[in-house]
Scaffold this active site. Structure first.
Site, short mmCIF file in Angstrom:
data_model
loop_
_atom_site.label_atom_id
_atom_site.label_comp_id
_atom_site.label_asym_id
_atom_site.label_seq_id
_atom_site.Cartn_x
_atom_site.Cartn_y
_atom_site.Cartn_z
CG MET A 113 -7.67 6.97 2.85
SD MET A 113 -7.03 6.95 3.94
CE MET A 113 -6.33 5.67 4.18
CG HIS A 142 -9.41 0.14 -0.50
ND1 HIS A 142 -8.94 0.31 1.34
CD2 HIS A 142 -10.88 0.56 -0.13
CE1 HIS A 142 -9.93 0.11 1.60
NE2 HIS A 142 -11.10 -0.27 1.53
CG ASP A 160 -5.08 2.06 1.06
OD1 ASP A 160 -5.81 1.66 0.75
OD2 ASP A 160 -4.11 1.55 2.11
N GLY A 179 -2.68 3.92 7.84
CA GLY A 179 -1.20 3.11 7.55
C GLY A 179 -1.67 2.20 9.72
CB SER A 213 -0.92 0.19 1.10
OG SER A 213 -1.39 1.61 1.51
CG ASP A 246 -6.06 -3.03 3.35
OD1 ASP A 246 -4.94 -2.70 3.69
OD2 ASP A 246 -6.63 -1.78 2.77
CG MET A 270 -11.01 3.41 2.00
SD MET A 270 -9.72 2.68 3.08
CE MET A 270 -8.39 3.19 1.90
CG MET A 283 -12.05 -2.65 5.09
SD MET A 283 -9.76 -2.63 4.36
CE MET A 283 -9.38 -2.25 5.94
CG HIS A 312 -3.98 -1.65 -0.91
ND1 HIS A 312 -4.87 -1.83 -1.98
CD2 HIS A 312 -4.61 -0.76 -0.10
CE1 HIS A 312 -6.21 -2.00 -0.71
NE2 HIS A 312 -5.71 -1.33 0.28
C1 DX5 Z 1 -6.36 1.66 5.53
C2 DX5 Z 1 -5.67 1.40 4.20
C3 DX5 Z 1 -4.87 -0.46 4.12
C4 DX5 Z 1 -3.95 0.76 4.53
C5 DX5 Z 1 -2.53 -0.40 5.14
O1 DX5 Z 1 -6.90 2.64 5.37
O2 DX5 Z 1 -6.91 1.12 3.84
O3 DX5 Z 1 -4.34 -0.11 3.10
O4 DX5 Z 1 -2.68 1.53 4.37
O5 DX5 Z 1 -1.83 -0.12 6.32
P1 DX5 Z 1 -0.81 -0.88 7.39
O6 DX5 Z 1 -0.98 -2.35 6.71
O7 DX5 Z 1 0.16 -0.43 7.70
O8 DX5 Z 1 -2.00 -1.40 8.42
ZN ZN Z 2 -7.21 -0.62 1.90
#
Ligand code: DX5
Ligand code: ZN
Length: 225
Positions: free
Chosen positions: A36, A65, A34, A143, A7, A174, A67, A136, A32
């Site tokens: 947001m 992904h 992310d 992260g 990610s 994830d 969000m 999830m 990946h």
């Molecule tokens: C969390 C994200 C993840 C995140 C994972 O909201 O969707 O993809 O980057 O990070 P780690 O592996 O550090 O938990």
């Molecule tokens: Zn993610």
């Protein structure tokens, strides 16, 4: 059999292109990405322009992904920016069947995503429409959070649900995935592993991080848990 999707949330954003090339060379299977919106999740990242820019840097498939609260309004933008997989949260899609159909119409691979508290029955009737299911294992937004142990049983139940329906569908996990958490969830049936801090924060580098995770996952799968 085991795929690792680093990610970029945990990458050094000031050197994003180099970081992506480095994980690609180190053996990443997917990237990946992310997205947001500061609304569905309490954090903001980036959108289509950044994805379009990094699309030029690598041939790795982009696992986007989303969000975000109203994914239907932005599906075209993410498809055009260069997503390969587009993941939407069941929690924000009142017409989930329609949203997943639209992603497929755009020529992209639909992924349905569930928050830790959302029961599997929310997606039971769309399993035949998706390329992958993402469970999830943290509350999305950041992260570096801790893996929620209950995710293992949820993956095992999903695995059974998929088999009962005669489907072959990869389960992705994830959040908080690294060498010390990957084993049980791999044994439960997950095959695609997102890892942010576990890859980008590993003391021995990206290749070592991914090899260690793959090895640990295979060990558990061989031993059947
Ligand atoms: C969390 C994200 C993840 C995140 C994972 O909201 O969707 O993809 O980057 O990070 P780690 O592996 O550090 O938990
Ligand atoms: Zn993610």
């Amino acid at each position: 059999m085991v795929q690792i999707a680093p990610s970029i949330l945990s990458a050094d954003f000031s050197r994003l292109a180099e970081e992506i090339q480095a994980v690609a060379e180190a053996g990443a299977d997917l990237l990946h990405v992310d997205v947001m919106d500061g609304h569905f999740v309490p954090n903001l990242t980036f959108g289509p322009p950044v994805i379009k820019a990094i699309r030029k840097v690598t041939d790795l498939p982009f696992d986007v992904h989303l969000m975000i609260s109203n994914p239907d309004n932005y599906l075209e933008d993410y498809a055009e920016a260069g997503a390969d997989y587009i993941g939407v949260h069941a929690e924000v899609c009142p017409h989930l069947n329609r949203t997943l159909t639209r992603i497929a119409e755009l020529g992209k691979k639909p992924v349905v995503v569930l928050n830790p508290h959302t029961p599997l029955c929310a997606i039971e009737n769309v399993l035949d429409q998706v390329s992958m299911v993402l469970i999830m294992s943290v509350n999305p937004g950041f992260g570096g959070q801790k893996f929620i142990p209950g995710s293992v049983e949820k993956v095992a139940e999903l695995h059974a649900m998929i088999s009962r329906r005669g489907l072959t569908l990869p389960i992705q996990v994830d959040g908080g995935v690294q060498a010390d958490t990957i084993g049980p969830v791999a044994a439960a049936g997950a095959r695609v592993f997102v890892s942010g801090s576990g890859v980008f924060g590993h003391a021995q580098g990206y290749r070592a991080a991914m090899e260690e995770m793959r090895e640990r996952a295979r060990e558990y799968v061989r031993q059947g848990g």
